[in-house]
Design an enzyme around this catalytic site. Sequence first.
Site, PDB file in Angstrom:
ATOM      1  N   HIS A  98     -11.475  -3.007   3.882  1.00 13.17           N
ATOM      2  CA  HIS A  98     -11.567  -3.926   2.735  1.00 13.17           C
ATOM      3  C   HIS A  98     -12.023  -3.155   1.490  1.00 13.17           C
ATOM      4  O   HIS A  98     -13.009  -2.414   1.562  1.00 13.17           O
ATOM      5  CB  HIS A  98     -12.577  -5.026   3.083  1.00 13.17           C
TER       6      HIS A  98
ATOM      7  N   ILE B 279      -2.933 -12.749   5.947  1.00 17.28           N
ATOM      8  CA  ILE B 279      -4.102 -13.250   6.695  1.00 17.28           C
ATOM      9  C   ILE B 279      -3.643 -13.681   8.083  1.00 17.28           C
ATOM     10  O   ILE B 279      -2.689 -14.450   8.232  1.00 17.28           O
ATOM     11  CB  ILE B 279      -4.780 -14.414   5.932  1.00 17.28           C
ATOM     12  N   LEU B 280      -4.325 -13.151   9.090  1.00 21.24           N
ATOM     13  CA  LEU B 280      -3.928 -13.432  10.468  1.00 21.24           C
ATOM     14  C   LEU B 280      -4.589 -14.727  10.942  1.00 21.24           C
ATOM     15  O   LEU B 280      -5.739 -15.011  10.595  1.00 21.24           O
ATOM     16  CB  LEU B 280      -4.317 -12.259  11.362  1.00 21.24           C
TER      17      LEU B 280
ATOM     18  N   ASN C  62     -10.548  -4.026  10.039  1.00 21.64           N
ATOM     19  CA  ASN C  62      -9.895  -4.122   8.735  1.00 21.64           C
ATOM     20  C   ASN C  62     -10.593  -3.193   7.747  1.00 21.64           C
ATOM     21  O   ASN C  62     -11.790  -2.953   7.847  1.00 21.64           O
ATOM     22  CB  ASN C  62      -9.997  -5.564   8.224  1.00 21.64           C
TER      23      ASN C  62
ATOM     24  N   MET D  16      -1.639  -7.153   4.361  1.00 16.50           N
ATOM     25  CA  MET D  16      -2.014  -8.156   3.360  1.00 16.50           C
ATOM     26  C   MET D  16      -1.882  -9.602   3.854  1.00 16.50           C
ATOM     27  O   MET D  16      -2.190 -10.527   3.111  1.00 16.50           O
ATOM     28  CB  MET D  16      -1.133  -8.004   2.104  1.00 16.50           C
TER      29      MET D  16
ATOM     30  N   GLY E 283       0.821  -1.209   0.000  1.00 15.90           N
ATOM     31  CA  GLY E 283       0.000   0.000   0.000  1.00 15.90           C
ATOM     32  C   GLY E 283       0.852   1.254   0.000  1.00 15.90           C
ATOM     33  O   GLY E 283       2.086   1.191  -0.080  1.00 15.90           O
TER      34      GLY E 283
END
Length: 228
Positions: free
Chosen positions: A118, A101-102, A116, A99, A13
């Site tokens: 989105h 995924i946790l 988050n 980016m 980003g």
Amino acid sequence: MKKRIAVLISNKGTGSNLAAIIDAVKIGEIPNAQIIVVVSNKADAQGLMHANKNKIPTEILDLSSYKTIHKSREDYNRDLARILIKKYDPDLIVLAGWMIILSETFIQNFTNKIINLHPGLLPDGKDSYVYLSNGAKIKAIRGLHTDMAVKYALDHHYPASGSTVHFITAKVDEGPVIIRGEVPILPKDTVATLYSRMKIKEHEILPLAVKLFCEGKLHIKKGKIEIS
Ligand code: GRF
């Protein structure tokens, strides 16, 4: 007591949403908050510049270096949680262009404390469709990264797209929705033009969601948000 906010960004980003939150805190729009750390997956993430300029501590945790030394994604999640808990003890974690995924274990450490941003309109829970302000129904855009999510709306001739701020749960893109920022799609829109208008909207809705959280106004009832 000020709410302690950790913002997670990435090198994918530009850090513009982080900047929007920093500014909102600075000008007193979010009076009872303090950004205590910015975490990035890479040292070259543009957003780190905003953190450094504003003297906000930073942490870099590179997932690819874990792979090199044969450590797992779960190790990464565990270390990230440990750093956040031990060093910073955040009240809120904001994923602003993060980016990775946790894992479920990571999320369990911060139940109802992770939000988050989105780049698509999401419904509450696992519904497949979301309703636009004009009543039109569109398929929710889930599981796609930024440009692909913006392109999906154009390719499917949606009348509008937009971004959503939501709490995260173990199910990706299915957590309770805090705010949707709808953006009309114009006939000549390209990914770049649509996304630039979506970002303007994101810079409003993300700081607003943070403000509502910090004021204790977000209540989760049966998987949906009620704002008091
Ligand atoms: C945002 O557009 C968000 O929707 C997506 O990542 C992007 C980050 O943008 N998850 P920036 O780095 O804040 O400019």
